[in-house]
Design a protein around this motif. Structure first.
Motif, mmCIF file in Angstrom:
data_model
loop_
_atom_site.group_PDB
_atom_site.id
_atom_site.type_symbol
_atom_site.label_atom_id
_atom_site.label_comp_id
_atom_site.label_asym_id
_atom_site.label_seq_id
_atom_site.Cartn_x
_atom_site.Cartn_y
_atom_site.Cartn_z
ATOM 1 N N ARG A 20 -6.770 -4.599 -7.178
ATOM 2 C CA ARG A 20 -5.211 -4.125 -7.255
ATOM 3 C C ARG A 20 -5.440 -2.869 -7.657
ATOM 4 O O ARG A 20 -4.515 -2.197 -8.125
ATOM 5 C CB ARG A 20 -4.230 -5.079 -8.138
ATOM 6 N N ALA A 21 -6.695 -2.425 -7.972
ATOM 7 C CA ALA A 21 -6.924 -1.057 -8.582
ATOM 8 C C ALA A 21 -6.138 0.206 -8.025
ATOM 9 O O ALA A 21 -5.946 0.074 -6.776
ATOM 10 C CB ALA A 21 -8.496 -0.757 -8.816
ATOM 11 N N SER A 22 -5.907 1.171 -8.667
ATOM 12 C CA SER A 22 -5.139 2.358 -8.221
ATOM 13 C C SER A 22 -5.856 3.306 -7.448
ATOM 14 O O SER A 22 -7.150 3.433 -7.533
ATOM 15 C CB SER A 22 -4.176 2.862 -9.405
ATOM 16 N N MET A 23 -5.028 4.227 -7.019
ATOM 17 C CA MET A 23 -5.751 5.382 -6.260
ATOM 18 C C MET A 23 -6.494 6.290 -7.451
ATOM 19 O O MET A 23 -7.215 7.043 -7.070
ATOM 20 C CB MET A 23 -4.606 6.112 -5.428
ATOM 21 N N ASN A 24 -6.110 6.381 -8.581
ATOM 22 C CA ASN A 24 -7.228 7.244 -9.323
ATOM 23 C C ASN A 24 -8.440 6.746 -9.593
ATOM 24 O O ASN A 24 -9.049 7.265 -10.460
ATOM 25 C CB ASN A 24 -6.045 7.398 -10.902
ATOM 26 N N LEU A 25 -8.857 5.579 -9.093
ATOM 27 C CA LEU A 25 -10.356 5.117 -8.945
ATOM 28 C C LEU A 25 -10.866 5.992 -7.824
ATOM 29 O O LEU A 25 -11.595 5.169 -6.979
ATOM 30 C CB LEU A 25 -10.275 3.733 -8.932
ATOM 31 N N GLY A 26 -10.989 7.252 -7.788
ATOM 32 C CA GLY A 26 -11.394 7.971 -6.664
ATOM 33 C C GLY A 26 -12.890 7.739 -6.305
ATOM 34 O O GLY A 26 -13.401 7.769 -5.048
ATOM 35 N N PRO A 354 -5.809 0.211 -2.239
ATOM 36 C CA PRO A 354 -4.657 0.466 -2.888
ATOM 37 C C PRO A 354 -3.634 1.092 -2.005
ATOM 38 O O PRO A 354 -3.989 2.063 -1.239
ATOM 39 C CB PRO A 354 -5.007 1.174 -4.314
ATOM 40 N N VAL A 355 -2.390 0.756 -2.251
ATOM 41 C CA VAL A 355 -1.370 1.337 -1.146
ATOM 42 C C VAL A 355 -0.098 1.384 -1.812
ATOM 43 O O VAL A 355 0.231 0.736 -2.771
ATOM 44 C CB VAL A 355 -1.250 0.286 -0.029
ATOM 45 N N LEU A 356 0.691 2.483 -1.412
ATOM 46 C CA LEU A 356 1.864 2.936 -1.898
ATOM 47 C C LEU A 356 2.790 2.922 -0.726
ATOM 48 O O LEU A 356 2.498 3.650 0.384
ATOM 49 C CB LEU A 356 2.268 4.214 -2.507
ATOM 50 N N CYS A 357 4.074 2.448 -0.528
ATOM 51 C CA CYS A 357 4.739 2.470 0.666
ATOM 52 C C CYS A 357 6.227 2.997 0.155
ATOM 53 O O CYS A 357 6.615 2.977 -0.894
ATOM 54 C CB CYS A 357 4.855 1.230 1.106
ATOM 55 N N ALA A 358 6.870 3.414 1.412
ATOM 56 C CA ALA A 358 8.252 4.029 1.135
ATOM 57 C C ALA A 358 9.090 4.036 2.475
ATOM 58 O O ALA A 358 8.302 3.982 3.643
ATOM 59 C CB ALA A 358 8.214 5.512 0.514
ATOM 60 N N ILE A 359 10.433 3.835 2.407
ATOM 61 C CA ILE A 359 10.999 4.025 3.594
ATOM 62 C C ILE A 359 11.982 5.395 3.564
ATOM 63 O O ILE A 359 12.757 5.313 2.647
ATOM 64 C CB ILE A 359 11.842 2.672 3.824
ATOM 65 N N THR A 360 11.997 6.067 4.489
ATOM 66 C CA THR A 360 12.897 7.267 4.422
ATOM 67 C C THR A 360 13.305 7.530 5.847
ATOM 68 O O THR A 360 12.808 7.414 6.825
ATOM 69 C CB THR A 360 11.977 8.536 3.956
ATOM 70 N N LEU A 440 14.526 6.150 11.078
ATOM 71 C CA LEU A 440 13.859 5.695 9.799
ATOM 72 C C LEU A 440 12.454 5.846 10.247
ATOM 73 O O LEU A 440 11.818 5.914 11.073
ATOM 74 C CB LEU A 440 14.247 4.297 9.504
ATOM 75 N N LYS A 441 11.509 6.026 9.034
ATOM 76 C CA LYS A 441 10.205 6.067 9.051
ATOM 77 C C LYS A 441 9.611 5.304 7.923
ATOM 78 O O LYS A 441 9.987 5.660 6.564
ATOM 79 C CB LYS A 441 9.773 7.657 9.275
ATOM 80 N N VAL A 442 8.574 4.778 7.906
ATOM 81 C CA VAL A 442 7.583 4.077 6.717
ATOM 82 C C VAL A 442 6.648 4.893 6.445
ATOM 83 O O VAL A 442 5.881 5.370 7.349
ATOM 84 C CB VAL A 442 7.318 2.594 7.064
ATOM 85 N N LEU A 443 6.411 5.168 5.270
ATOM 86 C CA LEU A 443 5.349 6.239 4.874
ATOM 87 C C LEU A 443 4.548 5.324 4.047
ATOM 88 O O LEU A 443 4.862 4.541 2.996
ATOM 89 C CB LEU A 443 6.175 7.371 3.961
ATOM 90 N N ILE A 444 3.018 5.531 4.266
ATOM 91 C CA ILE A 444 2.039 4.917 3.451
ATOM 92 C C ILE A 444 1.209 5.734 3.020
ATOM 93 O O ILE A 444 0.678 6.630 3.560
ATOM 94 C CB ILE A 444 1.526 3.929 4.321
ATOM 95 N N LEU A 445 0.822 5.678 1.594
ATOM 96 C CA LEU A 445 -0.408 6.481 1.191
ATOM 97 C C LEU A 445 -1.307 5.197 0.706
ATOM 98 O O LEU A 445 -1.098 4.158 -0.029
ATOM 99 C CB LEU A 445 0.155 7.318 -0.300
ATOM 100 N N THR A 446 -2.778 5.699 0.820
ATOM 101 C CA THR A 446 -3.758 4.788 0.617
ATOM 102 C C THR A 446 -4.743 5.250 -0.364
ATOM 103 O O THR A 446 -4.888 6.590 -0.196
ATOM 104 C CB THR A 446 -4.469 4.409 1.883
ATOM 105 N N GLY A 447 -5.441 4.463 -0.911
ATOM 106 C CA GLY A 447 -6.279 4.940 -1.925
ATOM 107 C C GLY A 447 -7.538 5.699 -1.529
ATOM 108 O O GLY A 447 -8.414 6.312 -2.115
#
Length: 487
Positions: A20-26, A354-360, A440-447
């Motif tokens: 579950r580690a975050s994106m700051n573990l580059g 690691p993933v972040l999601c959003a709907i916009t 609508l659009k689903v936006l995804i950021l990944t680690g």
């Protein structure tokens, strides 16, 4: 995985072997990415790297600001304005993970500087308040003058699981319980002051404290799950709270602040770590990202009588009892209450990241310019955060800030100072969405450094197809769209 909003923000500092580690573990993903997050309305993306930080419009994907002064581990925006809060990655003394800088990206002027004893795990902003999340404390500031208003002692929270409403009307903070009920402190005074109510009943591992950042008191304890909380998110208008437990098989949505209604949605049958929760801007959809490489989108029909008839099942999860009605029924009868599955879903190209999601909404016209008030004068303050907490009175906390912006007198015992008084002035935005959505659009950021866009048809659902893929680290000139891979 940190989504201020998110949401599980991608700034959690977990062991590098934690899935579950975050994106700051580059270093783990060799992407050169230390941090990535959306702003409150998902119109912008902030990125921290070993070289500095960047800000992009999310759609169209445009590089609107960049600064290369050393590693940045946290970058939080105030909507699409020029007000940004940054925390260093620790590679230089002036970029310590214990130092928070609030600055104006247009003038490149530092507005406020705060120093703490322990590392800053997350920063949350709306137009009235700033919340600084430490492992065992929450510090609440008035964003108009950067005065500290309140400090909350929390149970250990190394993943910075905390959500803050973007709304200034329903200005709620939601965070896991597990300790004594926080007492109310006088506005602008020391926590646990004369108006404090003292220790109260302890919260369970699956409980959520709901704290009003305007009145500075706890308004509810929501008994959301039986297991430990793994993710929380608050809707744009501050009227809904989404929660997930460490098991990750069900997601629950509660009304705020009283939790008079709640709904349950089935993510899956097998346990999975939930990395991100996010409501759509209109609160009609909920996006859930898990460590299995799947993203689930639930359609919220919360207006039906009693909460039934939507895509989830309804029940009561106020402070008087745990779980939904179904949890108390025999197995045969409880099948009637079985929550519905997702409305749409996504299979990500790289599972286990690691993933972040959003709907916009998708906007056709060019973005407009937003004008919002923001602090304009420079001042600095220092705040120390003790690793020990007092159960009898939070006024003994060693994290404090001056109650005024004038320099403290020589007899003052406060460890914080400021040089001048702040006033408000309009700050131009990096971007602002148009008022005419076209879809609508689903936006995804990944680690591993990618940004994906998936179109969502609100009437169809099903498995969504990748439309665009971007690199969060791709170099581009300001104002020029970063080239994308169309699928």
């Amino acid at each position: 995985a940190n989504f201020h909003v998110c949401t599980l923000p991608l700034s959690y500092r977990l062991p590098v072997d934690d899935p579950r580690a975050s994106m700051n573990l580059g270093g783990k993903y060799n992407s050169g990415l230390l941090f990535a997050d959306f702003n409150q309305d998902f119109s912008c993306i902030s990125v921290g790297t070993p070289e500095g930080y960047k800000i992009f419009n999310s759609d169209p994907y445009l590089n609107v600001f960049s600064q290369a002064d050393g590693g940045i581990g946290l970058v939080e925006m105030l909507f699409s304005t020029s007000l940004v809060a940054i925390v260093g990655a620790g590679d230089q003394p002036q970029l310590s993970p214990r130092r928070l800088q609030v600055l104006n990206t247009k003038t490149r002027q530092i507005i406020c500087e705060l120093n703490f004893v322990t590392a800053i795990l997350k920063v949350l902003l709306n137009r009235k308040r700033m919340v600084v999340v430490m492992e065992t404390k929450l510090h609440i500031y008035d964003i108009s003058n950067m005065k500290i208003l309140h400090t909350i002692d929390t149970s250990p929270n190394p993943r910075a699981i905390c959500a803050f409403s973007p709304s200034t009307k329903n200005c709620f903070i939601a965070y896991p319980a597990g300790g004594t009920l926080p007492s109310a402190g006088a506005a602008g005074g020391a926590p646990g002051g004369p108006s404090g109510s003292g220790p109260a009943s302890a919260g369970g591992s699956g409980d959520i404290f709901v704290f009003d950042a305007l009145s500075l008191h706890t308004v509810n304890v929501i008994q959301a799950h039986k297991g430990a909380i793994s993710a929380v998110a608050v809707s744009q208008d501050g009227t809904l709270l989404a929660t997930a437990s460490s098991k990750g098989t069900v997601i629950r949505v509660h009304t705020l602040p009283k939790a008079s209604k709640s709904w349950t949605f089935r993510r899956g049958t097998y346990p999975a770590a939930i990395l991100s929760l996010a409501f759509s801007v209109d609160s009609k959809f909920l996006c859930v990202a898990s460590a299995t490489g799947t993203v689930h989108i639930f359609k919220l029909d919360l207006g039906a009588a009693g909460g039934g008839g939507g895509s989830g099942s309804a029940g009561s999860t106020g402070s008087s009892g745990y779980g939904l009605v179904a949890s108390y029924l025999p197995e045969v009868l409880s099948q009637v209450w079985e929550p519905a599955r997702d409305f749409a879903h996504i299979k990500l190209p790289s599972p286990g990241v690691p993933v972040l999601c959003a709907i916009t909404p998708t906007f056709s016209p060019p973005p407009a310019i937003e004008q919002v008030p923001s602090p304009s004068s420079t001042h600095s303050s220092t705040s120390s955060s003790s690793s020990q907490s007092s159960s009898s009175s939070s006024s003994s906390s060693s994290s404090s800030s001056s109650s005024s912006l004038a320099p403290p007198s020589s007899s003052s015992s406060s460890s914080s100072s400021s040089s001048s008084s702040s006033t408000l002035s309009p700050v131009p935005s990096h971007s602002a969405p148009s008022s005419s959505p076209s879809g609508l659009k689903v936006l995804i950021l990944t680690g591993d450094g990618f940004y994906y866009q998936y179109p969502l048809d609100p009437a169809v659902g099903g498995e969504l197809k990748l439309a665009k893929e971007f690199s969060l680290l791709m170099e581009a000139q300001d104002g020029q769209e970063v080239s994308a891979k169309y699928v």
